[in-house]
Design a protein around this motif. Structure first.
Motif, mmCIF file in Angstrom:
data_model
loop_
_atom_site.group_PDB
_atom_site.id
_atom_site.type_symbol
_atom_site.label_atom_id
_atom_site.label_comp_id
_atom_site.label_asym_id
_atom_site.label_seq_id
_atom_site.Cartn_x
_atom_site.Cartn_y
_atom_site.Cartn_z
ATOM 1 N N GLU A 83 1.081 -1.394 -0.142
ATOM 2 C CA GLU A 83 0.213 0.028 -0.223
ATOM 3 C C GLU A 83 0.798 1.549 0.009
ATOM 4 O O GLU A 83 1.628 0.872 0.314
ATOM 5 C CB GLU A 83 -1.046 -0.084 1.385
ATOM 6 C CG GLU A 83 -0.017 -0.425 2.410
ATOM 7 C CD GLU A 83 -1.361 -0.162 3.561
ATOM 8 O OE1 GLU A 83 -2.574 -0.417 2.997
ATOM 9 O OE2 GLU A 83 -0.961 -0.349 4.750
ATOM 10 N N PRO A 84 0.296 2.161 -0.344
ATOM 11 C CA PRO A 84 1.057 3.800 -0.529
ATOM 12 C C PRO A 84 2.148 3.543 0.240
ATOM 13 O O PRO A 84 3.230 4.179 0.587
ATOM 14 C CB PRO A 84 0.494 4.504 -0.942
ATOM 15 C CG PRO A 84 -0.815 3.553 -1.907
ATOM 16 C CD PRO A 84 -1.170 2.572 -0.939
ATOM 17 N N VAL A 155 12.551 -8.532 0.786
ATOM 18 C CA VAL A 155 10.967 -8.048 1.237
ATOM 19 C C VAL A 155 10.063 -8.755 0.318
ATOM 20 O O VAL A 155 10.200 -8.559 -1.354
ATOM 21 C CB VAL A 155 10.802 -6.782 0.516
ATOM 22 C CG1 VAL A 155 9.874 -5.502 0.847
ATOM 23 C CG2 VAL A 155 12.075 -5.822 1.756
ATOM 24 N N ARG A 156 9.180 -8.968 0.624
ATOM 25 C CA ARG A 156 7.633 -9.701 0.127
ATOM 26 C C ARG A 156 6.838 -8.174 0.476
ATOM 27 O O ARG A 156 6.421 -8.290 1.239
ATOM 28 C CB ARG A 156 8.154 -10.655 0.891
ATOM 29 C CG ARG A 156 6.868 -11.385 -0.563
ATOM 30 C CD ARG A 156 6.972 -13.490 -0.154
ATOM 31 N NE ARG A 156 6.075 -14.095 1.636
ATOM 32 C CZ ARG A 156 4.597 -13.501 2.471
ATOM 33 N NH1 ARG A 156 3.559 -13.689 1.404
ATOM 34 N NH2 ARG A 156 4.767 -13.861 3.476
ATOM 35 N N LEU A 157 5.902 -8.400 -0.889
ATOM 36 C CA LEU A 157 4.930 -7.164 -0.856
ATOM 37 C C LEU A 157 3.928 -8.694 -1.328
ATOM 38 O O LEU A 157 3.581 -8.923 -1.579
ATOM 39 C CB LEU A 157 4.826 -6.544 -2.184
ATOM 40 C CG LEU A 157 5.943 -5.610 -2.214
ATOM 41 C CD1 LEU A 157 5.758 -4.348 -3.393
ATOM 42 C CD2 LEU A 157 6.092 -4.465 -1.406
ATOM 43 N N VAL A 158 2.633 -7.986 -0.224
ATOM 44 C CA VAL A 158 1.698 -9.202 0.444
ATOM 45 C C VAL A 158 0.288 -7.840 1.112
ATOM 46 O O VAL A 158 1.152 -6.451 1.149
ATOM 47 C CB VAL A 158 2.076 -9.952 1.669
ATOM 48 C CG1 VAL A 158 3.588 -10.593 1.341
ATOM 49 C CG2 VAL A 158 2.097 -8.726 2.436
ATOM 50 N N PRO A 159 -1.224 -8.280 0.273
ATOM 51 C CA PRO A 159 -1.773 -8.143 0.592
ATOM 52 C C PRO A 159 -2.201 -6.645 2.061
ATOM 53 O O PRO A 159 -1.108 -7.995 3.464
ATOM 54 C CB PRO A 159 -3.064 -8.597 0.263
ATOM 55 C CG PRO A 159 -2.936 -10.037 -0.430
ATOM 56 C CD PRO A 159 -0.872 -9.471 0.227
ATOM 57 N N PRO A 160 -2.156 -6.050 2.696
ATOM 58 C CA PRO A 160 -2.192 -5.415 4.603
ATOM 59 C C PRO A 160 -3.177 -6.704 5.525
ATOM 60 O O PRO A 160 -1.923 -6.274 6.269
ATOM 61 C CB PRO A 160 -3.163 -4.394 4.045
ATOM 62 C CG PRO A 160 -2.974 -3.881 2.645
ATOM 63 C CD PRO A 160 -3.404 -5.189 2.393
#
Length: 212
Positions: A83-84, A155-160
Motif C-alpha cells: 500500500e502507498p 522483502v515480499r509485498l503482500v496484501p495488508p
C-alpha cells in the motif's frame, strides 16, 4: 573389526544416551541467556528499520531467531503491506541515506525515486507512485532485496491483512513485529527440528494454550 582397529590405535568407542532433543534445548537455553542485542536479526533490523513501513512483519529464520531459536541469520525476511504508505519511508527515509534495492541478493541495485527530508505530501505521493512502477517492472513477483551498511532483507509485498498476525519482540532497537511461532515454516530439516522443540517447550510453559 572396528573394535580391533581402534584398540590397535589405543582408542575405544564410548556411547552415552541423552534425552531426545537435549542438544537443541541446550542451544535454546544458551540463546535465552544472552542479551537479545547479540542476535544477528537485531543487527540487521537496526540498519534497515528506517526503510520499513508501519505495516510489516519479520518472517522465516530471522523471526525464529528473534523468538529464541538458535539459528544462523544472514538476512531478514520481511512481509510488507503493498500500500502507498508502506513505500513512503523508502523514497523519503528518516536519514540522509537511502536503501539499495535489487532484484536478487547479489545483483546490481536499480534506481528509484528518492527525496530529501522535508518533502511535502505531493512530492512523496509522486515518488511513491514512481517507486511502485519501478517495482512492478523490475520485480513482477513482488519480491525484492533491500540493503544498507552490509545488512540485507528480502522483502515480499503482500496484501495488508497478511501482516495482521504478529507478536511483538522488544529489542534495544525498538519493538519488532515478527510472525507467530506457529506460522514460521522451513524446508530445512535442521530448522524444522528447532522450531518443533521451541513449539513443544512453549506449549509446556503455557498449559492450555495452543502453539499451532
Amino acid at each position: 573389526m572396528l573394535r580391533a582397529v581402534l584398540a590397535a590405535a589405543g582408542k575405544q568407542l564410548h556411547a552415552e544416551l541423552e534425552p531426545l532433543d537435549a542438544d537443541v534445548r541446550a542451544a535454546i537455553a544458551r540463546v535465552a541467556a544472552q542479551p537479545i542485542a547479540d542476535r544477528k536479526a537485531v543487527m540487521h533490523w537496526y540498519w534497515l528499520r528506517g526503510y520499513v513501513g508501519a505495516d510489516y512483519r519479520v518472517e522465516g529464520v530471522a523471526a525464529a531467531e528473534l523468538l529464541g531459536a538458535p539459528l544462523p541469520v544472514d538476512h531478514l525476511d520481511i512481509a510488507l503491506a503493498d500500500e502507498p504508505a508502506a513505500f513512503a519511508t523508502l523514497v523519503c527515509p528518516p536519514s540522509e541515506f537511502w536503501a539499495r534495492l535489487s532484484v536478487r541478493r547479489h545483483t546490481w541495485s536499480f534506481g528509484y525515486p528518492r527525496l530529501r527530508l522535508g518533502a511535502d505530501d505531493r512530492e512523496i505521493a509522486k515518488a511513491v507512485a514512481g517507486l511502485r512502477d519501478v517495482l512492478r517492472d523490475e520485480c513482477p513477483d513482488g519480491t525484492f532485496w533491500m540493503a544498507n551498511a552490509g545488512c540485507r532483507a528480502r522483502v515480499r509485498l503482500v496484501p495488508p491483512d497478511e501482516v495482521g498476525s504478529y507478536v511483538e519482540v522488544a529489542t534495544p532497537e525498538g519493538v519488532v513485529r515478527v510472525a507467530p511461532l506457529h506460522e514460521i515454516e522451513s524446508t530445512d530439516p535442521r530448522v524444522t527440528r528447532v522450531l518443533r522443540v521451541l513449539r513443544e517447550d512453549a506449549t509446556t510453559a503455557r498449559p492450555g494454550e495452543r502453539s499451532g
